[in-house]
Scaffold this motif. Structure first.
Motif, PDB file in Angstrom:
ATOM      1  N   PRO A  97      53.013  34.627  47.589  1.00 36.86           N
ATOM      2  CA  PRO A  97      52.794  35.919  48.240  1.00 36.86           C
ATOM      3  C   PRO A  97      51.278  36.189  48.373  1.00 36.86           C
ATOM      4  CG  PRO A  97      53.943  36.170  46.132  1.00 36.86           C
ATOM      5  CD  PRO A  97      53.642  34.732  46.296  1.00 36.86           C
ATOM      6  N   ALA A  98      50.916  36.946  49.361  1.00 34.94           N
ATOM      7  CA  ALA A  98      49.494  37.166  49.686  1.00 34.94           C
ATOM      8  C   ALA A  98      48.645  37.650  48.493  1.00 34.94           C
ATOM      9  CB  ALA A  98      49.381  38.120  50.861  1.00 34.94           C
ATOM     10  N   PRO A  99      49.120  38.646  47.735  1.00 36.06           N
ATOM     11  CA  PRO A  99      48.253  39.120  46.630  1.00 36.06           C
ATOM     12  C   PRO A  99      48.004  38.028  45.581  1.00 36.06           C
ATOM     13  CG  PRO A  99      50.102  40.616  46.984  1.00 36.06           C
ATOM     14  CD  PRO A  99      50.356  39.415  47.806  1.00 36.06           C
ATOM     15  N   LEU A 100      49.067  37.241  45.335  1.00 37.54           N
ATOM     16  CA  LEU A 100      48.931  36.170  44.352  1.00 37.54           C
ATOM     17  C   LEU A 100      47.978  35.075  44.853  1.00 37.54           C
ATOM     18  CD1 LEU A 100      50.190  35.934  41.583  1.00 37.54           C
ATOM     19  CD2 LEU A 100      51.949  34.458  42.521  1.00 37.54           C
ATOM     20  N   LEU A 101      48.075  34.823  46.156  1.00 39.93           N
ATOM     21  CA  LEU A 101      47.186  33.826  46.754  1.00 39.93           C
ATOM     22  C   LEU A 101      45.728  34.285  46.635  1.00 39.93           C
ATOM     23  CD1 LEU A 101      47.174  31.138  48.323  1.00 39.93           C
ATOM     24  CD2 LEU A 101      47.203  32.464  50.420  1.00 39.93           C
ATOM     25  N   SER A 102      45.515  35.571  46.830  1.00 39.01           N
ATOM     26  CA  SER A 102      44.161  36.121  46.703  1.00 39.01           C
ATOM     27  C   SER A 102      43.648  35.951  45.278  1.00 39.01           C
ATOM     28  CB  SER A 102      44.147  37.612  47.051  1.00 39.01           C
ATOM     29  OG  SER A 102      44.605  37.794  48.339  1.00 39.01           O
ATOM     30  N   LEU A 107      40.151  33.150  41.320  1.00 36.48           N
ATOM     31  CA  LEU A 107      40.023  32.353  40.087  1.00 36.48           C
ATOM     32  C   LEU A 107      39.433  30.974  40.384  1.00 36.48           C
ATOM     33  CD1 LEU A 107      43.391  33.172  38.263  1.00 36.48           C
ATOM     34  CD2 LEU A 107      41.107  33.883  37.569  1.00 36.48           C
ATOM     35  N   LEU A 108      39.890  30.377  41.468  1.00 34.83           N
ATOM     36  CA  LEU A 108      39.425  29.032  41.817  1.00 34.83           C
ATOM     37  C   LEU A 108      37.959  29.054  42.247  1.00 34.83           C
ATOM     38  CD1 LEU A 108      42.616  27.863  43.740  1.00 34.83           C
ATOM     39  CD2 LEU A 108      41.767  26.914  41.599  1.00 34.83           C
ATOM     40  N   THR A 109      37.586  30.062  43.004  1.00 31.91           N
ATOM     41  CA  THR A 109      36.194  30.151  43.450  1.00 31.91           C
ATOM     42  C   THR A 109      35.276  30.386  42.250  1.00 31.91           C
ATOM     43  OG1 THR A 109      37.009  31.101  45.501  1.00 31.91           O
ATOM     44  CG2 THR A 109      34.648  31.296  45.095  1.00 31.91           C
ATOM     45  N   LEU A 110      35.671  31.330  41.408  1.00 35.38           N
ATOM     46  CA  LEU A 110      34.856  31.605  40.213  1.00 35.38           C
ATOM     47  C   LEU A 110      34.794  30.365  39.317  1.00 35.38           C
ATOM     48  CD1 LEU A 110      35.974  35.235  39.220  1.00 35.38           C
ATOM     49  CD2 LEU A 110      33.789  34.537  40.208  1.00 35.38           C
ATOM     50  N   GLY A 111      35.935  29.694  39.185  1.00 37.14           N
ATOM     51  CA  GLY A 111      35.987  28.480  38.363  1.00 37.14           C
ATOM     52  C   GLY A 111      35.044  27.416  38.879  1.00 37.14           C
ATOM     53  N   SER A 154      43.200  26.997  49.204  1.00 40.00           N
ATOM     54  CA  SER A 154      43.751  28.349  49.097  1.00 40.00           C
ATOM     55  C   SER A 154      43.162  29.268  50.169  1.00 40.00           C
ATOM     56  CB  SER A 154      43.506  28.926  47.702  1.00 40.00           C
ATOM     57  OG  SER A 154      42.132  29.175  47.519  1.00 40.00           O
ATOM     58  N   GLN A 155      41.955  28.966  50.608  1.00 40.55           N
ATOM     59  CA  GLN A 155      41.289  29.809  51.606  1.00 40.55           C
ATOM     60  C   GLN A 155      41.681  29.422  53.032  1.00 40.55           C
ATOM     61  OE1 GLN A 155      39.064  32.411  50.898  1.00 40.55           O
ATOM     62  NE2 GLN A 155      39.295  32.816  53.085  1.00 40.55           N
ATOM     63  N   TRP A 156      41.604  28.120  53.312  1.00 44.47           N
ATOM     64  CA  TRP A 156      41.765  27.673  54.711  1.00 44.47           C
ATOM     65  C   TRP A 156      43.006  26.802  54.957  1.00 44.47           C
ATOM     66  CZ3 TRP A 156      36.596  27.360  52.594  1.00 44.47           C
ATOM     67  CH2 TRP A 156      35.761  28.375  53.061  1.00 44.47           C
ATOM     68  N   GLU A 157      43.748  26.574  53.904  1.00 45.14           N
ATOM     69  CA  GLU A 157      44.928  25.699  53.998  1.00 45.14           C
ATOM     70  C   GLU A 157      44.574  24.342  54.594  1.00 45.14           C
ATOM     71  OE1 GLU A 157      48.641  27.090  55.328  1.00 45.14           O
ATOM     72  OE2 GLU A 157      48.444  29.044  54.346  1.00 45.14           O
TER      73      GLU A 157
END
Lengths: 211, 454
Positions: A97-102, A107-111, A154-157
């Motif tokens: 779902p969109a919120p979870l993807l966000s 998390l991935l970007t910060l990681g 996660s951002q651009w598929e």
């Protein structure tokens, strides 16, 4: 290409788990020493402390003094966990779902940022550089790339084959190099808790004056 | 009971260049033996620690050596790397094939020299790095394991080895003959009677069935006899049933520092023998940090048995006297500002944390803590056998700067240190850094505040 890489991820993760299991068995084969001394404190409370309050900067001077690096470490590992979960969801073809993807994106970007910072720290600061061997750099680069590719997807598929390929490489490398600490960290932390807990050193109830 | 895994690997050890130092004389057979001992001392816990270190280096400034001399060689992770590298070379599957990649190193003469310099010369086994390790590795344990390996090839620094040898041969680490100890106790008993003006006051020897068997650090009868009188005064005031032993009374165990488990076992067993011979209930350990760790925690492990008696620090015993109202204290008798040094082996590695504070708060008018304190306290620099290794004394004094600064920041006139190694080191720091303090045992401070009848 992708179905083949999907199988590669499955196979490499299987190799990773079996190898880690073998490593653990080999470790236990060295034998444990029995503690004959009567306990002074609670080993159970020590272990709970080791995985709870004992990880906090309030308790650990090294974390307090290097709060930025400590935070980067926590964020990095959070990112790695997120990347692993994201990988599993992709393999299961689960539609997020969109919120979870966000949340995963964040998390991935910060990681990735944290992992890259830790890599730079290891390269640029003389002391960490001198402490490091190629395995340290390789592990960091590999895992940071894995997190980055997760963030990109996660951002651009896009870049799914590359994400699967990196995941395969990570799984293959885990039992061979320093990333094996993903298992031994927990082992060592339990030992830490048992040691200080049974001796009645930790947890201390009295409040310490901060350094 | 510990079980062993596979036997040590037979890797070629010859071929490394000979050195001028101690390791240079080692034969290939001795090098092989050192690897064998290294393997024999490994248990699953150590292997787990070795596989856990991520070389983050956050441990660096938890070490007083690094703070005094910020060099890579002083970082605990570096010192640990000298040990883990050997494991990777012989017992790690990847390290054998790609040693450079994994930071693996051969157990050769150069490595052994580096071990002596770093693991004896730049470590007090204080465990502060372990507490601050991101993972929680017991660095002390791995460094002691490497010291054990050095024992097997005779590479323990001479002063430390000689302290162990003296204890083994003479029964105590100062080599005090039995008769001299007995006469000293008799002389000190007269002193105690004079001080208390009480002819019933005693420093009893070899009393069968006494409740407590008290031990001493042999430095006390040699150099600090008043600390024995202080303890005797408190025990007398509490009306305690206690005794010294005329033999096997030494609380110290330098096998802990040298890594010599066989020697440590012999020394620990002596106190057990005294307990069994005299039929006492509780073994009371004098104010000695490593003596506490050795006899309270490590002794049962060395002897591979549970003790049939209690083992307590004298601080715990005296604190109970105060709690139970068996002795009364008047803090105004100690008007100077007092601070407390926490010996690593007693506090961080021993668990006796609050009793000394309880006592000092009640026996001195002004008590101030060092910062940081308790299990987070800094080592004074005298632990790990450093005081007996003259070749590293310059480093020892330099590393003690952190403790000196801690003491100076308190503004205290008196430093109470429940450990004779710490007292010796702090006394040297006092001169070197011109601190202008007096060092005392906790019992000395308590005894000075004791309210006695008449």
């Amino acid at each position: 290409m992708t179905p083949f890489l999907r199988y590669a991820v499955f196979l490499s993760s299987g190799f990773c788990l079996v190898s880690l299991l073998i490593l653990l068995i080999k470790t236990f084969a060295f034998g444990r020493r029995t503690n004959y001394a009567k306990h002074r404190g609670s080993a159970v409370r020590g272990v709970l402390y080791a995985f709870g309050r004992g990880m906090m900067p309030t308790e650990k001077e090294s974390a307090r003094r290097h709060l930025f690096t400590y935070s980067a470490g926590v964020t990095y590992h959070g990112g790695i966990l997120a990347a692993l979960v994201y990988l599993v969801l992709l393999l299961l073809e689960y539609e997020l779902p969109a919120p979870l993807l966000s949340l995963f994106r964040l998390l991935l970007t910060l990681g990735f940022v944290a992992g890259f910072f830790l890599l730079l720290r290891r390269i640029l600061l003389p002391a960490p550089r001198k402490l490091s061997c190629p395995d340290d750099f390789a592990a960091n680069i590999l895992v940071t790339a894995f997190v980055l590719l997760g963030a990109v997807h996660s951002q651009w598929e896009s870049g799914l084959p590359l994400f699967f390929l990196t995941a395969t490489a990570v799984f293959l490398y885990v039992p061979l190099g320093k990333i094996r600490h993903c298992v031994f960290f927990f082992y060592s932390r339990v030992l830490f808790g048992l040691f200080y807990g049974s001796r009645g050193v930790l947890p201390q109830e009295k409040k310490q004056e901060a350094a | 009971m510990r079980e062993h895994g596979t036997t040590s690997q037979r890797m070629p050890l010859e071929g490394d260049a000979p050195l001028e130092g101690g390791a240079g004389r080692l034969t290939p057979e001795e090098l092989r033996r050192s690897l064998q001992i290294f393997r024999e001392k490994l248990s699953s816990d150590e292997v787990a620690y070795i596989n856990s270190c991520v070389r983050c280096g956050l441990c660096a400034d938890s070490c007083h050596y690094y703070l005094a001399e910020p060099q890579t060689e002083c970082i605990p992770a570096y010192k640990l790397g000298l040990v883990t590298g050997v494991f990777k070379m012989y017992f790690g599957s990847v390290g054998k094939v790609f040693p450079r990649w994994m930071g693996a190193r051969r157990l050769d003469r150069q490595t052994l020299e580096a071990w002596v310099d770093s693991l004896f010369g730049r470590c007090t086994l204080c465990g502060r790095c372990s507490l601050n390790c991101s993972v929680g590795l017991d660095v002390t344990r791995l460094i002691r394991l490497a010291r054990s390996t050095l024992v097997s090839v005779g590479l323990v620094p001479r002063g430390l080895q000689s302290t162990v040898d003296t204890a083994l041969q003479k029964g105590n680490n100062m080599g005090i003959p039995r008769q001299e100890w007995v006469e000293t106790v008799e002389w000190l008993e007269q002193e105690l009677r004079g001080e208390l003006n009480d002819e019933r006051a005693r420093l009893p020897l070899d009393v069968q069935g006494a409740r407590l068997l008290c031990t001493v650090n042999p430095r006390e009868p040699m150099f600090f006899p008043l600390s024995i009188v202080a303890a005797g005064k408190i025990l007398h005031a509490a009306g305690e049933s206690w005794t010294f032993s005329s033999e096997n009374y030494d609380v110290t165990n330098y096998g802990l520092f040298s890594g010599d488990d066989d020697a440590a076992r012999v020394m620990a067993e002596r106190l057990v023998e005294s307990m069994e011979r005299l039929g006492c209930e509780t073994l009371v350990l004098a104010e000695c940090g490593h003596g506490f760790n050795s006899n309270r925690w490590k002794g049962p492990q060395w002897l591979r048995k549970r003790y049939g008696f209690e083992v307590r620090s004298i601080l715990e015993v005296v604190a109970d006297y105060v709690r139970e109202g068996r002795i009364k204290l008047d803090p105004s008798l100690n008007p100077d500002l007092v601070t407390l040094h926490d010996p690593c082996n007693l506090v961080r590695l021993g668990g006796v944390v609050e009793d000394q504070r309880y006592l000092l708060e009640r026996s001195s008018l002004h008590f101030v803590e060092m910062v940081p304190n308790r299990e987070k306290n800094f080592c004074c620099g005298g632990g790990g056998g450093q005081l007996s290794m003259s070749e590293f004394s310059e480093r020892r004094l330099s590393a003690g700067k952190i403790k000196a600064e801690q003491i100076r920041a308190t503004g205290a006139r008196v430093v109470a240190a429940p450990c004779h190694n710490c007292i010796d080191q702090i006394s040297e720091l006092n001169k070197h850094y011109k601190l202008g303090v007096e060092t005392k045992t906790v019992c000395e401070v308590v005894a000075a505040a004791l309210v006695t009848e008449g």
